[in-house]
Design an enzyme around this catalytic site. Structure first.
Site, PDB file in Angstrom:
ATOM      1  N   SER A   1       3.746   2.238   8.723  1.00 26.88           N
ATOM      2  CA  SER A   1       3.787   0.981   7.810  1.00 26.88           C
ATOM      3  C   SER A   1       4.931   0.892   6.827  1.00 26.88           C
ATOM      4  O   SER A   1       5.455   1.784   6.292  1.00 26.88           O
ATOM      5  CB  SER A   1       3.128   1.943   6.344  1.00 26.88           C
TER       6      SER A   1
ATOM      7  N   ASP B   1       1.562  -7.952   1.889  1.00 31.69           N
ATOM      8  CA  ASP B   1       1.367  -6.303   2.427  1.00 31.69           C
ATOM      9  C   ASP B   1       2.556  -5.675   2.087  1.00 31.69           C
ATOM     10  O   ASP B   1       3.238  -4.771   2.835  1.00 31.69           O
ATOM     11  CB  ASP B   1       0.315  -5.601   3.471  1.00 31.69           C
TER      12      ASP B   1
ATOM     13  N   HIS C   1       1.020  -1.509   0.235  1.00 31.70           N
ATOM     14  CA  HIS C   1      -0.350  -0.326  -0.001  1.00 31.70           C
ATOM     15  C   HIS C   1       0.888   1.458  -0.212  1.00 31.70           C
ATOM     16  O   HIS C   1       0.375   2.341  -0.548  1.00 31.70           O
ATOM     17  CB  HIS C   1      -1.410   0.192   1.051  1.00 31.70           C
TER      18      HIS C   1
HETATM   19  N1  ARG Z   1      -5.067   0.735   7.479  1.00 34.11           N
HETATM   20  C1  ARG Z   1      -3.499   0.795   6.993  1.00 34.11           C
HETATM   21  C2  ARG Z   1      -3.060   1.829   6.735  1.00 34.11           C
HETATM   22  O1  ARG Z   1      -3.642   3.197   7.991  1.00 34.11           O
HETATM   23  C3  ARG Z   1      -3.240  -0.081   5.280  1.00 34.11           C
HETATM   24  C4  ARG Z   1      -4.872   0.859   4.547  1.00 34.11           C
HETATM   25  C5  ARG Z   1      -4.250   0.772   3.310  1.00 34.11           C
HETATM   26  N2  ARG Z   1      -5.276  -0.643   2.730  1.00 34.11           N
HETATM   27  C6  ARG Z   1      -6.173  -0.808   2.651  1.00 34.11           C
HETATM   28  N3  ARG Z   1      -7.123  -1.487   2.790  1.00 34.11           N
HETATM   29  N4  ARG Z   1      -6.643   0.828   1.931  1.00 34.11           N
HETATM   30  O2  ARG Z   1      -2.687   2.725   6.706  1.00 34.11           O
HETATM   31  N1  GLU Z   2      -1.237   1.562   7.694  1.00 35.85           N
HETATM   32  C1  GLU Z   2      -0.204   2.694   8.528  1.00 35.85           C
HETATM   33  C2  GLU Z   2       0.185   3.607   7.416  1.00 35.85           C
HETATM   34  O1  GLU Z   2       0.238   3.614   5.742  1.00 35.85           O
HETATM   35  C3  GLU Z   2      -0.386   1.609   9.363  1.00 35.85           C
HETATM   36  C4  GLU Z   2      -0.731   1.405  10.559  1.00 35.85           C
HETATM   37  C5  GLU Z   2      -1.317   2.450  12.093  1.00 35.85           C
HETATM   38  O2  GLU Z   2      -1.571   3.800  12.026  1.00 35.85           O
HETATM   39  O3  GLU Z   2      -0.390   1.542  13.051  1.00 35.85           O
HETATM   40  O4  GLU Z   2       1.240   3.947   8.091  1.00 35.85           O
END
Ligand code: ARG
Ligand code: GLU
Length: 685
Positions: free
Chosen positions: A621, A206, A84
């Site tokens: 991330s 990921d 991502h």
């Molecule tokens: N929750 C993670 C973050 O905050 C991953 C986001 C990307 N993945 C998704 N399915 N939208 O960035």
């Molecule tokens: N998916 C998040 C990012 O892009 C990390 C998840 C979180 O917030 O801990 O940094």
């Protein structure tokens, strides 16, 4: 009275034990934590983590593309991060004939590594506490200028810690020739999509792979065929040994935004005002988008990234509000503040601090809320943003050229569906009017709604009359007379007002934030037991803890590891997010796991993701997950949604970060990507 005592009791537990695995520590101060880290299983030394004299692990960690983290895994600049995090780069390089997002990509040689225009990677050269230098009269700009001069591609900034009680200089070296080496298909890299986002059990691979290139002197250079792979001072050794519950883990990366020290009033704002409003408005937008997506495959693709973006925050805030409620954070904070007030009674310099803060909050909360409300409602109308940009250009310039219009159009109306936007506008104009303080609503808007009979009818009229969608290029007159441009113009005063509230959090609005400097100072004088660490601000941090499952609900324990068997249980060719590549099915059917097989609960399988209790946040991330020996065992990519309140209060019993197991990464590279040469490069035989 009883209630107060009770609150205090909770507060004492939550705050004074300086909870075990909480904290995101400044690497240059890690000596203060090293004893605790060693007790928990860390085997290396302070200067293995951070040194500005010799190579250390910090040289293997990079800030990737502005908002993420990445790590070097070979002496030749091979870099891992999340799928991502690489998503927009992979998208940029994709076309209908070469759809790397859908099918993945693996360069078979260095020649096939694809340059990503605009993608940068920044390495931290050094960090330094410059509080004393600034106090002695040195100027910020001078310190920064001097730092930048030390090397090619250097940039520097001075970042406040503890709300300005300390100031740190960060010097980075930014590399601009970064190339895509490989990415799994989205059915691996984004497996589970938005459905599984922020959720455990998780089965997402990921990750994506890049390489940093440098000039002949190993220094940053613009893309050139002459460039050679960058040789990092240090890279991570990859461990294929795996992890066990209780194992030490450390996360090294760039978390973006936490607010661990805010007062109960600020938490109340988040929990009761900001989050509910943002969640409700996004629910409506997402419903409209999802409905259109379900009806048409092309629309599903066109709105996939937009949907993912809107849904990411939407889901996070829900988890955060629930987490705050379950943890009783407001009560905990009130208890803490009550004790603090007792302590400051005979300290005139601090005695009225909390009162001043509360006054500042009540003076600024409405303004901040209006900005958030505006952004989430009117700001969610795509054509509004397009109209606003055209207006801003047309107002200041004689004419807006076709090229300029095309550029604005390309950025703000990508994959545009007027039908979706129309439904969103009908809903959002109405919501905005309902939720705004009456006297702050633009008069022109009220009059127009009155004229047309309702907000919905106004939206219908705007869409029926605007030329913005149908005609290109437009003359300046057409722009200035367009119904949507006029609509956008009504909001200019609000937009200008909102500028004074354009800060990351309510508590960072200067009129409030200025009180946090003495407040932090007082807290550190008073609460000697507490282990203070500065809030995340996209600077490099170390978080450490252990591999751990957790009790999700009464009698429902979530174990720390997921496996290929879980992917297969979710696999469903009819559901886009759960439709895995056929090769993976074949491998599973034959149990043809080769060297990647592990035994889990008596079953032969492949590890996929794992949980740990490291204190992470957005920005982490792509961060390396490191074992006690300093080896790479995973790549961090998420938290469970109920732990997202750790941005405000960390609870070691529930807060878990989610990582992809490095063994799954290697398995995918090897067996699905046919990229065993990369494994060799990483020293995996
Ligand atoms: N929750 C993670 C973050 O905050 C991953 C986001 C990307 N993945 C998704 N399915 N939208 O960035
Ligand atoms: N998916 C998040 C990012 O892009 C990390 C998840 C979180 O917030 O801990 O940094």
């Amino acid at each position: 009275m009883i209630k107060k005592l009770f609150l205090c009791a909770i507060a004492c537990i939550t705050f004074t034990t300086a909870t075990a695995d909480e904290g995101m520590w400044l690497p240059s101060l890690i000596k203060e934590r090293i004893k605790d880290m060693r007790k928990k299983g860390f085997k290396l030394n302070v200067d293995d983590i951070y040194s500005d004299k010799k190579a250390s692990l910090k040289d293997a960690v990079v800030q990737f593309g502005g908002g993420c983290t990445g790590e070097f895994v070979s002496p030749e600049g091979l870099l891992l991060t999340n799928h991502h995090c690489g998503y927009s780069s992979i998208q940029k390089l994709s076309s209908v004939e070469h759809d790397y997002l859908t099918f993945g990509y693996w360069a078979k040689s260095r020649k096939e590594e694809l340059p990503v225009p605009g993608l940068t990677v920044s390495l931290l050269v050094k960090m330094e506490d410059v509080t004393a230098r600034l106090a002695a009269g040195e100027k910020k700009e001078d310190i920064i200028d001097e730092a930048i001069k030390q090397g090619k591609g250097y940039r520097a900034s001075i970042e406040p810690m503890y709300y300005g009680n300390q100031q740190y200089l960060f010097v980075y070296c930014t590399y601009r020739d970064v190339r895509l080496v490989g990415a799994p298909p989205s059915s691996i890299g984004k497996f589970g999509g938005d459905t599984d986002n922020w959720i455990w059990p998780r089965h997402t691979g990921d990750f994506s792979v890049f390489r940093v290139y440098a000039d002949a002197n190993n220094e940053p250079a613009e893309y050139s065929e002459e460039n050679v792979p960058y040789r990092p001072k240090r890279h991570f050794k990859v461990s294929t040994k795996g992890i066990e519950e209780g194992d030490f883990t450390m996360i090294y990366g760039f978390p973006g935004n936490t607010q661990e020290y805010i007062t109960s009033s600020a938490v109340a704002y988040t929990q009761f005002h900001s989050n509910p409003m943002k969640i409700e408005l996004r629910t409506k937008r997402l419903d409209i988008i999802s409905e259109a997506q379900a009806k048409d495959a092309a629309t599903r693709i066109a709105y996939a990234a937009k949907h993912a973006n809107i849904a990411n925050g939407w889901k996070k805030w829900q988890g955060e509000s629930l987490g705050l409620e379950k943890l009783g954070t407001i009560g905990n904070k009130i208890g803490y503040e009550t004790q603090f007030i007792r302590w400051v009674k005979d300290k005139p310099e601090y005695a009225s601090l909390l009162d001043s803060m509360n006054v500042a909050y009540s003076n600024n909360t409405e303004g901040y809320f209006i900005r958030e409300l505006f952004n989430e409602s009117i700001g969610g109308i795509e054509i509004f943003n397009f109209a606003l940009q055209l207006y801003n250009k047309a107002k200041t310039e004689d004419k807006v050229t076709a090229d300029e219009q095309a550029e604005i159009r390309r950025k703000s109306l990508r994959g545009y569906r007027a039908g979706i936007d129309h439904s969103i506008a009908r809903c959002m104009i109405d919501e905005f009017v309902k939720r705004m303080p009456k006297e702050k609503i633009p008069q022109e808007l009220l009059i127009a709604i009155e004229e047309h009979g309702s907000a919905e009818a106004l939206a219908d009229n705007l869409f029926a009359t605007t030329k913005l969608i149908k005609k290109y290029p437009l003359t300046k007159e057409e722009i200035m007379n367009d119904s949507f441009v006029k609509f956008a113009e009504w909001f200019i005063p609000i937009i200008e007002q909102n500028r004074q509230y354009a800060y990351r959090n309510l508590s960072n609005v200067p009129a409030i934030e200025k009180w946090y400097q003495p407040y932090m100072q007082a807290l550190r004088e008073w609460d000697k037991e507490r282990a203070f660490y500065p809030d995340a601000n996209f600077t490099l941090r170390v978080a450490y803890g252990k591999i751990a499952g957790y009790e999700n609900a009464d009698g429902e324990y979530h174990t720390f590891l997921t496996t290929l068997d879980g992917i297969m249980a979710k696999d469903n060719p009819k559901i886009y997010d759960y439709n895995i590549p056929q090769v993976l099915r074949n491998i599973y059917d034959k149990k043809d796991y080769g060297r990647w097989a592990i035994e889990n609960n008596g079953k032969k399988t492949i590890p996929v993701c794992f949980l740990a209790n490291n204190h992470t946040s957005g920005g982490n991330s792509g961060s390396p997950v490191i074992n006690g020996k300093g080896e790479l065992v995973g790549i961090n990519f998420d938290r469970t949604w109920r732990s997202t309140m750790s941005d405000i209060e960390f609870d070691p019993t529930i807060c878990r970060n989610i990582s992809v197991d490095i063994r799954f990464v290697l398995f995918v590279m090897d067996r699905l990507g046919g990229a065993s040469y990369l494994l060799e490069e990483m020293g995996i035989k």
